[in-house]
Design an enzyme around this catalytic site. Structure first.
Site, PDB file in Angstrom:
ATOM      1  N   TYR A  76       2.653   3.523  11.827  1.00  0.00           N
ATOM      2  CA  TYR A  76       4.022   3.647  10.135  1.00  0.00           C
ATOM      3  C   TYR A  76       4.417   4.974  10.659  1.00  0.00           C
ATOM      4  O   TYR A  76       5.245   5.723   9.303  1.00  0.00           O
ATOM      5  CB  TYR A  76       2.624   3.515   9.631  1.00  0.00           C
ATOM      6  CG  TYR A  76       1.600   2.718   9.125  1.00  0.00           C
ATOM      7  CD1 TYR A  76       1.945   1.393   9.228  1.00  0.00           C
ATOM      8  CD2 TYR A  76       0.788   3.628   8.710  1.00  0.00           C
ATOM      9  CE1 TYR A  76       0.904   0.366   9.451  1.00  0.00           C
ATOM     10  CE2 TYR A  76      -0.138   1.912   8.269  1.00  0.00           C
ATOM     11  CZ  TYR A  76      -0.058   1.210   9.103  1.00  0.00           C
ATOM     12  OH  TYR A  76      -1.148  -0.002   8.583  1.00  0.00           O
TER      13      TYR A  76
ATOM     14  N   GLY B  48      -8.477   2.036  -3.125  1.00  0.00           N
ATOM     15  CA  GLY B  48      -9.240   2.217  -2.020  1.00  0.00           C
ATOM     16  C   GLY B  48      -9.103   3.660  -1.973  1.00  0.00           C
ATOM     17  O   GLY B  48      -9.646   3.874  -1.554  1.00  0.00           O
TER      18      GLY B  48
ATOM     19  N   GLU C 199      -7.605  -2.750  -7.296  1.00  0.00           N
ATOM     20  CA  GLU C 199      -8.620  -3.113  -6.648  1.00  0.00           C
ATOM     21  C   GLU C 199      -8.186  -1.907  -6.043  1.00  0.00           C
ATOM     22  O   GLU C 199      -7.151  -1.770  -4.912  1.00  0.00           O
ATOM     23  CB  GLU C 199      -8.580  -3.655  -5.704  1.00  0.00           C
ATOM     24  CG  GLU C 199      -9.130  -5.169  -6.529  1.00  0.00           C
ATOM     25  CD  GLU C 199      -8.103  -6.687  -5.158  1.00  0.00           C
ATOM     26  OE1 GLU C 199      -7.619  -6.161  -4.444  1.00  0.00           O
ATOM     27  OE2 GLU C 199      -8.928  -7.419  -5.225  1.00  0.00           O
TER      28      GLU C 199
ATOM     29  N   GLY D 115      -3.686  -0.335  -3.614  1.00  0.00           N
ATOM     30  CA  GLY D 115      -2.022  -0.591  -3.136  1.00  0.00           C
ATOM     31  C   GLY D 115      -1.207   1.112  -3.812  1.00  0.00           C
ATOM     32  O   GLY D 115      -0.262   1.754  -3.508  1.00  0.00           O
TER      33      GLY D 115
ATOM     34  N   SER E  36       1.016  -0.802  -0.022  1.00  0.00           N
ATOM     35  CA  SER E  36      -0.122   0.168  -0.166  1.00  0.00           C
ATOM     36  C   SER E  36       0.115   1.405  -0.308  1.00  0.00           C
ATOM     37  O   SER E  36       2.094   0.950   0.460  1.00  0.00           O
ATOM     38  CB  SER E  36      -1.031  -0.118   1.138  1.00  0.00           C
ATOM     39  OG  SER E  36      -1.823  -1.012   1.224  1.00  0.00           O
TER      40      SER E  36
ATOM     41  N   CYS F  63      -3.033   8.804  26.740  1.00  0.00           N
ATOM     42  CA  CYS F  63      -2.103   8.421  27.913  1.00  0.00           C
ATOM     43  C   CYS F  63      -1.127   7.345  27.104  1.00  0.00           C
ATOM     44  O   CYS F  63      -0.593   6.343  27.324  1.00  0.00           O
ATOM     45  CB  CYS F  63      -2.582   7.954  28.653  1.00  0.00           C
ATOM     46  SG  CYS F  63      -3.675   8.810  29.682  1.00  0.00           S
TER      47      CYS F  63
END
Length: 473
Positions: free
Chosen positions: A372, A314, A312, A270, A234, A399
């Protein structure tokens, strides 16, 4: 003014802090004459006054246009080389019944990977034949339910699923179309957790084992083999990774043709988007053209007919259309040693200042930064400012020291508690990854278009959280 040494190398001080970079913000985003952020014809102040903050805002016109653009690009480019394309919306990026309707009205099929995503798509009216089911560990119940409903295709992730899906199809008197997800071994240039075709990870069948899995599929009368599937990762810029994946898959594809039909090839998704002005995301038209040329050239070299090609997308459909609004709670300057010495006076050349701007959301509504180290941009949303730039880190209220929404960007130095901030490009994988950490309710999702807003996913209240606590029964 010399740049702040705490700024990452890619970050540049903007010439105008009020300017909105068109490559990062949704297509209808602009500043009002008074300097307030406007999305879909609605001001940030209006949105927060009506719906509160934090708030996910989805630019409906942007998402619809990108969905239609994806279908048009891949249809056109694969038609140019002599085949057709199937374009699925990767529902994991963000799914609600409204978004499912938007993308299917644009001509997309829908890719789901859990029973819950399947349920939402069905509730939106999506025909199961226009859906595909992914997942590395589909439950028997998920397989049975989707096969019984007539799902268009099931992507088999491992050898065990051959029997499971075949048994379900036989039980329901169906012949189920399937693809095989292969681990191509292509090392996509992205974060380690986003690379899904490296050898040491959970997805897919190794290329070397693919022929045996396909033979097992062809031995079951209740299954129909469509072709191979690959997803290399991705947030990928460029077409090199897809080119290598296509070459590796088509070599196996050609071998499989010796023993039967292989009508399709799925190259996954991706495709990356711009989260900051430093990101150079290629337009989907260019990627579609490059992928079509790659597949056509490789099929010609191998002497095999062009398959139907599925993709695909997204993130590229829904990501740029999302903006998250926050309210500033505290502003704090932190002295940081830049040469290993302890912080001292403000005039000490070994010390730099990072401004922490804390907001009323955080990692519960955007986990990508913590997961990430993803970079985001931020802008003052309720007003314009002529103040100079200050390097900021936008932190959340949770926290955790890692509770950061924006690692580094510049805001006007006069930002104060009560100001509204906007973080663009949050349409994908923000609501999808959201949580109730620290018992914070998930924010509502509001669609904006033509000067009006409407809630498409209701926000959670404390009453919602308590309603699930069995200790109150």
């Amino acid at each position: 003014m010399s740049p702040n040494p705490l700024a990452p190398d890619w970050l540049r001080e903007p010439d105008d802090l009020n300017e909105l970079d068109a490559s990062v913000w949704s297509r209808t985003s602009r500043r009002s004459p008074s300097g307030e952020l406007v999305v879909g014809g609605v001001t940030a102040g209006q949105l927060v006054a009506e719906h509160g903050s934090p708030l996910y805002v989805v630019d409906e016109a942007d998402v619809r246009a990108r969905a239609a653009g994806a279908v048009a690009a891949f249809t056109r480019e694969f038609g140019r080389v002599g085949t057709t394309a199937k374009v699925y919306y990767a529902a994991k990026a963000f799914l609600s019944t409204e978004v499912a309707r938007w993308v299917t009205e644009a001509g997309m099929a829908v890719d789901v990977c859990t029973g819950g995503e399947f349920a939402v798509a069905r509730a939106a009216g999506v025909d199961p034949v226009d859906m595909g089911l992914h997942g590395n560990n589909k439950s028997l119940a998920e397989i049975d339910r989707t096969v019984a409903a007539g799902i268009g295709v099931v992507v088999l992730d491992n050898a065990a699923e051959v029997g499971r899906v075949a048994d379900a199809a036989e039980h329901h008197g169906r012949v189920q179309a399937v693809r095989v997800r292969v681990n191509s071994g292509v090392h996509a240039s992205t974060h380690e957790y986003l690379a899904t075709a490296r050898e040491d990870q959970k997805f897919g069948v190794p290329l070397a084992d693919t022929a045996d899995v396909v033979a097992a599929i062809r031995a079951r009368p209740s299954l129909r083999f469509l072709g191979l599937h690959s997803h290399i990762g991705s947030q990928i810029f460029g077409s090199d990774g897809f080119a290598e994946a296509a070459r590796r898959l088509l070599a196996v594809h050609a071998e499989l043709l010796r023993d039967g039909d292989v009508p399709e090839l799925n190259l996954g998704g991706g495709f990356g988007i711009a989260y900051t002005s430093a990101d150079d995301a290629r337009p989907l038209d260019e990627l579609a053209a490059a992928m079509a040329d790659i597949v056509a050239a490789e099929c010609e070299r191998l002497g095999v007919p062009l398959p139907v090609v599925a993709v695909e997308p997204g993130r590229t459909v829904v990501g740029p259309g999302g903006t998250t609004l926050y309210t500033v709670g505290t502003v704090k300057d932190v002295k940081v040693a830049v040469d290993g010495d302890a912080p001292s006076g403000a005039d000490d050349p070994s010390v730099a200042v990072r401004r922490y701007v804390s907001v009323d959301g955080g990692m519960s509504d955007n986990a990508r930064t913590a997961l990430y180290a993803a970079d985001y941009s931020v802008a003052l949303a309720n007003r314009a400012s002529t103040a100079g730039p200050a390097l900021v880190r936008v932190a959340g209220k949770h926290c955790e020291s890692g509770d950061v929404v924006v690692l580094a960007d510049y805001l006007p130095s006069d930002v104060v508690p009560g100001d509204l901030l906007a973080v663009p490009a949050t349409g994908a994988y923000c609501h999808s990854l959201s949580s109730n950490y620290n018992h914070v309710g998930r924010p509502p999702v509001v669609a904006v278009r033509d000067g009006a807003s409407r809630v498409i996913v209701r926000g959670e209240t404390e009453a919602d959280l308590l309603s699930r606590d069995a200790g109150l029964d």
